[in-house]
Scaffold this active site. Structure first.
Site, mmCIF file in Angstrom:
data_model
loop_
_atom_site.group_PDB
_atom_site.id
_atom_site.type_symbol
_atom_site.label_atom_id
_atom_site.label_comp_id
_atom_site.label_asym_id
_atom_site.label_seq_id
_atom_site.Cartn_x
_atom_site.Cartn_y
_atom_site.Cartn_z
ATOM 1 N N PRO A 2 0.846 -1.207 0.000
ATOM 2 C CA PRO A 2 0.000 0.000 0.000
ATOM 3 C C PRO A 2 0.882 1.258 0.000
ATOM 4 C CG PRO A 2 -0.566 -1.481 1.832
ATOM 5 C CD PRO A 2 0.706 -1.979 1.230
ATOM 6 N N GLU A 3 0.555 2.196 -0.889
ATOM 7 C CA GLU A 3 1.282 3.469 -0.952
ATOM 8 C C GLU A 3 0.303 4.586 -0.594
ATOM 9 O OE1 GLU A 3 3.717 3.822 -4.486
ATOM 10 O OE2 GLU A 3 3.786 1.643 -4.705
#
Ligand code: ZN
Length: 270
Positions: A2-3
């Site tokens: 996840p960014e």
């Protein structure tokens, strides 16, 4: 992994559901990811009430009425479920919070590399890597001037530089490729070789790519629910090796080094 756009979507999803909700029961199944003693974790959360859900860098920060944060850094494979108790749990579910609204908040992590903390609200800087986080890419303090000045302190290939959370928070491997494509910069170009106009394009691409992606992913999470893998259909080059470049039509190049995939267009990115 996840960014920023993914974590921003999780934040928005939880922030419209959790504030005011009480934790009625805590079950820890995989204590490895929890960085405080298991008994403290359970005692602090049990009966506590969620406040606002915030985000800083790759940390999701669930504020609690007790004055603590439940702070979660999902690393590569940490993900969430928000389901009714009778709905199937994912494998590698690490902990489950039974909520007063009839749902369960579950954290699962296939590689169990994520990190889960409880921290007092004034003590966030004591979390590993937290105090060194650079500015949020969509914040007012992240100005073109500040970015270009800060950028000069970093050396090496530009893709590695923009993935460094000290320069700007929460850009990972996928969005680094997207940002460099939008800025027409070759990912293996050295930072010191960038002309001033490329630095400006890079700044603008960070803001526009992440801002647009955060809106897209937030919308999808709201409509389709929390993902097992990130929603990435909107990406233009990352993991699209061999497909035509959306700008020029030539095939996108894909290189794997240090277990990381880099995708880019040799024609468009110089
Ligand atoms: Zn191209």
């Amino acid at each position: 992994m996840p960014e920023m756009p993914d974590l921003e979507a999780y934040r928005a999803f939880f922030n419209s559901r959790l504030p005011g909700v009480t934790i009625q029961a805590v079950t820890v199944r995989i204590p490895l990811v929890i960085r405080v003693p298991k008994d403290d974790f359970i005692a602090t959360l049990n009966g506590n009430v969620f406040g606002e859900v915030e985000r800083r860098g790759k940390f999701l920060l669930f504020s609690l009425r007790s004055g603590d944060y439940l702070a979660i850094h999902p690393m590569l494979t940490g993900r969430f479920q928000y389901r009714r108790p009778q709905e199937k749990r994912r494998p590698k579910t690490c902990f489950v919070l039974a909520l007063s609204n009839g749902h369960e908040l579950r954290y699962f992590d296939d590689r169990r590399m994520g990190k889960v903390y409880l921290v007092k609200q004034g003590d966030l800087d004591t979390l590993p890597l937290f105090a060194d986080l650079g500015p949020e890419p969509l914040s007012d303090e992240f100005t073109e001037e500040a970015f270009r000045e800060h950028l000069r302190r970093f050396r090496g290939q530009i893709k590695s530089v923009i993935r460094n959370d000290r320069l700007v928070a929460a850009i990972g491997n996928a969005y680094a490729d997207e940002i460099l494509f939008a800025a027409s910069i070759h990912p293996y170009r050295k930072r010191i070789e960038l002309p001033p106009e490329a630095e400006v394009r890079l700044y603008q691409a960070i803001r526009s790519v992440l801002g647009e992606a955060a809106a897209i992913v937030t919308d999808r999470v709201e409509k389709e629910g929390l993902p097992v893998d990130e929603y990435r259909d909107h990406l233009k080059v990352h993991r699209r090796g061999g497909q035509p470049c959306p700008n020029c039509g030539s095939p996108i190049s894909e290189i794997t080094a240090n277990q990381r995939i880099t995708s880019f267009c040799r024609h468009c990115q110089k």
